[in-house]
Motif scaffolding. Sequence first.
Motif, PDB file in Angstrom:
ATOM      1  N   MET A  28     -45.819   9.526 -29.559  1.00 40.39           N
ATOM      2  CA  MET A  28     -44.554   9.255 -28.869  1.00 40.39           C
ATOM      3  C   MET A  28     -44.803   9.058 -27.370  1.00 40.39           C
ATOM      4  SD  MET A  28     -41.154  11.677 -28.556  1.00 40.39           S
ATOM      5  CE  MET A  28     -40.994  11.800 -30.327  1.00 40.39           C
ATOM      6  N   THR A  29     -44.149   8.059 -26.794  1.00 43.41           N
ATOM      7  CA  THR A  29     -44.270   7.814 -25.362  1.00 43.41           C
ATOM      8  C   THR A  29     -43.625   8.954 -24.578  1.00 43.41           C
ATOM      9  OG1 THR A  29     -44.162   5.432 -25.739  1.00 43.41           O
ATOM     10  CG2 THR A  29     -43.728   6.202 -23.508  1.00 43.41           C
ATOM     11  N   PRO A  30     -44.306   9.512 -23.575  1.00 41.36           N
ATOM     12  CA  PRO A  30     -43.698  10.592 -22.786  1.00 41.36           C
ATOM     13  C   PRO A  30     -42.407  10.114 -22.127  1.00 41.36           C
ATOM     14  CG  PRO A  30     -46.049  10.398 -22.330  1.00 41.36           C
ATOM     15  CD  PRO A  30     -45.679   9.209 -23.144  1.00 41.36           C
ATOM     16  N   LEU A  31     -41.416  10.970 -22.096  1.00 39.27           N
ATOM     17  CA  LEU A  31     -40.137  10.636 -21.476  1.00 39.27           C
ATOM     18  C   LEU A  31     -40.267  10.728 -19.960  1.00 39.27           C
ATOM     19  CD1 LEU A  31     -37.116  10.012 -22.149  1.00 39.27           C
ATOM     20  CD2 LEU A  31     -36.691  12.459 -21.814  1.00 39.27           C
ATOM     21  N   ARG A  32     -39.942   9.643 -19.287  1.00 35.02           N
ATOM     22  CA  ARG A  32     -39.941   9.631 -17.833  1.00 35.02           C
ATOM     23  C   ARG A  32     -38.522   9.847 -17.322  1.00 35.02           C
ATOM     24  NH1 ARG A  32     -43.248   4.155 -17.892  1.00 35.02           N
ATOM     25  NH2 ARG A  32     -42.212   4.194 -19.919  1.00 35.02           N
ATOM     26  N   SER A  33     -38.420  10.341 -16.104  1.00 37.43           N
ATOM     27  CA  SER A  33     -37.129  10.748 -15.549  1.00 37.43           C
ATOM     28  C   SER A  33     -36.864  10.052 -14.217  1.00 37.43           C
ATOM     29  CB  SER A  33     -37.090  12.266 -15.329  1.00 37.43           C
ATOM     30  OG  SER A  33     -37.336  12.953 -16.539  1.00 37.43           O
ATOM     31  N   ALA A  34     -35.605   9.670 -14.025  1.00 38.52           N
ATOM     32  CA  ALA A  34     -35.221   9.000 -12.785  1.00 38.52           C
ATOM     33  C   ALA A  34     -33.862   9.483 -12.330  1.00 38.52           C
ATOM     34  CB  ALA A  34     -35.194   7.483 -12.977  1.00 38.52           C
ATOM     35  N   LEU A  35     -33.641   9.412 -11.030  1.00 38.55           N
ATOM     36  CA  LEU A  35     -32.306   9.593 -10.477  1.00 38.55           C
ATOM     37  C   LEU A  35     -31.575   8.256 -10.549  1.00 38.55           C
ATOM     38  CD1 LEU A  35     -33.235  11.600  -7.248  1.00 38.55           C
ATOM     39  CD2 LEU A  35     -32.517  12.532  -9.471  1.00 38.55           C
ATOM     40  N   TRP A  36     -30.284   8.307 -10.899  1.00 45.63           N
ATOM     41  CA  TRP A  36     -29.467   7.083 -11.002  1.00 45.63           C
ATOM     42  C   TRP A  36     -28.276   7.290 -10.070  1.00 45.63           C
ATOM     43  CZ3 TRP A  36     -25.441   5.749 -15.173  1.00 45.63           C
ATOM     44  CH2 TRP A  36     -25.084   4.396 -15.081  1.00 45.63           C
ATOM     45  N   LEU A  37     -28.341   6.666  -8.896  1.00 44.14           N
ATOM     46  CA  LEU A  37     -27.470   7.057  -7.799  1.00 44.14           C
ATOM     47  C   LEU A  37     -26.366   6.045  -7.500  1.00 44.14           C
ATOM     48  CD1 LEU A  37     -30.226   8.289  -5.322  1.00 44.14           C
ATOM     49  CD2 LEU A  37     -28.946   9.642  -7.006  1.00 44.14           C
ATOM     50  N   PRO A  38     -25.097   6.480  -7.538  1.00 42.11           N
ATOM     51  CA  PRO A  38     -24.031   5.664  -6.955  1.00 42.11           C
ATOM     52  C   PRO A  38     -24.135   5.771  -5.436  1.00 42.11           C
ATOM     53  CG  PRO A  38     -23.145   7.531  -8.241  1.00 42.11           C
ATOM     54  CD  PRO A  38     -24.606   7.756  -8.051  1.00 42.11           C
ATOM     55  N   ILE A  39     -24.408   4.681  -4.765  1.00 41.37           N
ATOM     56  CA  ILE A  39     -24.677   4.754  -3.322  1.00 41.37           C
ATOM     57  C   ILE A  39     -23.358   4.649  -2.549  1.00 41.37           C
ATOM     58  CG2 ILE A  39     -27.126   4.229  -3.255  1.00 41.37           C
ATOM     59  CD1 ILE A  39     -26.505   1.286  -3.100  1.00 41.37           C
ATOM     60  N   PHE A  40     -22.565   5.701  -2.726  1.00 42.22           N
ATOM     61  CA  PHE A  40     -21.232   5.805  -2.148  1.00 42.22           C
ATOM     62  C   PHE A  40     -21.168   6.985  -1.174  1.00 42.22           C
ATOM     63  CE2 PHE A  40     -19.564   4.350  -6.581  1.00 42.22           C
ATOM     64  CZ  PHE A  40     -20.036   3.075  -6.354  1.00 42.22           C
ATOM     65  N   GLU A  41     -20.222   6.899  -0.236  1.00 42.47           N
ATOM     66  CA  GLU A  41     -19.920   7.984   0.696  1.00 42.47           C
ATOM     67  C   GLU A  41     -21.190   8.520   1.369  1.00 42.47           C
ATOM     68  OE1 GLU A  41     -16.944   8.347   1.669  1.00 42.47           O
ATOM     69  OE2 GLU A  41     -16.055   7.073   0.145  1.00 42.47           O
ATOM     70  N   GLU A  42     -21.571   9.774   1.157  1.00 44.50           N
ATOM     71  CA  GLU A  42     -22.774  10.296   1.821  1.00 44.50           C
ATOM     72  C   GLU A  42     -24.027   9.508   1.452  1.00 44.50           C
ATOM     73  OE1 GLU A  42     -21.485  15.025   2.197  1.00 44.50           O
ATOM     74  OE2 GLU A  42     -23.377  14.470   1.251  1.00 44.50           O
ATOM     75  N   LEU A  43     -24.026   8.923   0.254  1.00 46.45           N
ATOM     76  CA  LEU A  43     -25.178   8.151  -0.191  1.00 46.45           C
ATOM     77  C   LEU A  43     -25.076   6.677   0.211  1.00 46.45           C
ATOM     78  CD1 LEU A  43     -25.499  10.785  -1.862  1.00 46.45           C
ATOM     79  CD2 LEU A  43     -26.481   9.365  -3.674  1.00 46.45           C
ATOM     80  N   ALA A  44     -24.110   6.332   1.048  1.00 48.23           N
ATOM     81  CA  ALA A  44     -24.010   4.973   1.570  1.00 48.23           C
ATOM     82  C   ALA A  44     -24.919   4.765   2.776  1.00 48.23           C
ATOM     83  CB  ALA A  44     -22.559   4.647   1.943  1.00 48.23           C
ATOM     84  N   ASP A  45     -25.713   5.755   3.115  1.00 44.85           N
ATOM     85  CA  ASP A  45     -26.683   5.680   4.206  1.00 44.85           C
ATOM     86  C   ASP A  45     -28.060   5.414   3.603  1.00 44.85           C
ATOM     87  OD1 ASP A  45     -28.484   6.080   6.243  1.00 44.85           O
ATOM     88  OD2 ASP A  45     -27.725   8.055   6.826  1.00 44.85           O
ATOM     89  N   PRO A  46     -28.627   4.207   3.790  1.00 40.68           N
ATOM     90  CA  PRO A  46     -29.915   3.898   3.168  1.00 40.68           C
ATOM     91  C   PRO A  46     -31.033   4.842   3.597  1.00 40.68           C
ATOM     92  CG  PRO A  46     -28.992   1.946   4.233  1.00 40.68           C
ATOM     93  CD  PRO A  46     -28.084   3.081   4.550  1.00 40.68           C
ATOM     94  N   ALA A  47     -31.013   5.289   4.841  1.00 43.76           N
ATOM     95  CA  ALA A  47     -32.059   6.202   5.303  1.00 43.76           C
ATOM     96  C   ALA A  47     -31.982   7.528   4.562  1.00 43.76           C
ATOM     97  CB  ALA A  47     -31.940   6.417   6.808  1.00 43.76           C
ATOM     98  N   ALA A  48     -30.758   8.009   4.309  1.00 42.87           N
ATOM     99  CA  ALA A  48     -30.598   9.271   3.581  1.00 42.87           C
ATOM    100  C   ALA A  48     -31.078   9.133   2.143  1.00 42.87           C
ATOM    101  CB  ALA A  48     -29.137   9.711   3.618  1.00 42.87           C
ATOM    102  N   VAL A  49     -30.774   8.006   1.507  1.00 46.36           N
ATOM    103  CA  VAL A  49     -31.219   7.783   0.123  1.00 46.36           C
ATOM    104  C   VAL A  49     -32.734   7.645   0.080  1.00 46.36           C
ATOM    105  CG1 VAL A  49     -31.073   6.240  -1.867  1.00 46.36           C
ATOM    106  CG2 VAL A  49     -29.015   6.787  -0.561  1.00 46.36           C
ATOM    107  N   ALA A  50     -33.320   7.001   1.081  1.00 42.46           N
ATOM    108  CA  ALA A  50     -34.780   6.887   1.133  1.00 42.46           C
ATOM    109  C   ALA A  50     -35.428   8.263   1.229  1.00 42.46           C
ATOM    110  CB  ALA A  50     -35.196   6.011   2.313  1.00 42.46           C
TER     111      ALA A  50
END
Length: 278
Positions: A1-23
Motif C-alpha cells: 500500500m502506498t503510504p498516506l501523505r498529508s497536506a494542509l488545504w487552506l482557504p486563503i481568507f481573512e488572516e490567511l489572506a496575507d501571502p507572507a503569513a501563509v508562506a
Amino acid sequence: MTPLRSALWLPIFEELADPAAVARLAAEAEEAGWHGVFVWDHLRWREPVRRVADPWITLAAIAAATRRVRFGPMVTPLARRRPPKVARETATLDRLGDGRLTLGVGLGSDRFAGEWSATGEELDDRRRGGMLDESLEILTAAWSGGPVRHHGRHYTVDGVSFLPRPVQRPGVPVWTAGLPGNVRPLRRAARHDGFFPVNLEHPDELAEAVATLAGLREGRTSPYDIAVALPPGADPGPYADAGATWWLAEFAPHTVSLDRVRGVLRDGPADSGRPGTG
C-alpha cells in the motif's frame, strides 16, 4: 500500500489572506513533516469573509519559502482563466519550486459566493466542462516545450512555444476534482494524474471511484494519486484503505485562522500515527 501523505488545504481568507503569513505556515508545516500545502482559488466568499488572497501570488511565496512540500491550487477553475496565461504561470511556478507544483483543476461553481455570475463568467456546466478539457489539452501541449497549435471551440493557440518547460516531466501533475459518482469527471481524471473527490461522505464511495478509475486506466503504469479532504481529528485510515494516497486537512472558511492552522500543523501529519487535532 502506498503510504498516506498529508497536506494542509487552506482557504486563503481573512488572516490567511496575507501571502507572507501563509508562506511562514508552509515552512512550519515542512519542518513538522507535512508533505504538502494547497490553497483555495476564489475571487470572493460569503459574508462575513471579506479579505481574499490571490492563489498564484500566495503559491509563489510558498515555493520560495520551502524546499520539500508539494504545493498548488486545489482547485483552480480553469474555465475562468486563459490557458496560455496558465501555461506560463505553471511552468514558472514549477521552476521556482524546483518541480513541486501540483495543479488541481475543476469546473468551479457559482453556488459558493456568486463569484461567477458577479463577474460575467460562463455559468453552464457543460460548456465549462468543454473549456476545462480544452484548457488541459493546451497545458499538456505547452508543457512539452514544442509549439502549441490548438484551434478548438473555445480557445486558439497558433504556434506558440512556452519555454522554459516545467522541471517535472512530462509536465506538472494534474489532479481533477469531481463528484465520485459522476462518470464524466472520473473519465477526465483517468486521463491525468490524480482525482480529488468532492462531497465525499463515506469510504465506500471512494472505493467505488477508485475501482472505476482503475478500469479506466487499465494498462497505464504511471503514478496516480487520490486525495481526500477530511477535517483535522478525523481518521483517514479507512480512506487510505479505500485507495487514498493523500489526506488534505480541511478548514472551515468562516473560522480559519493562523492559530487554528498552526495548532493542526504542530500536531503532525497523519502518518505520524495521530492526525491533527489542534
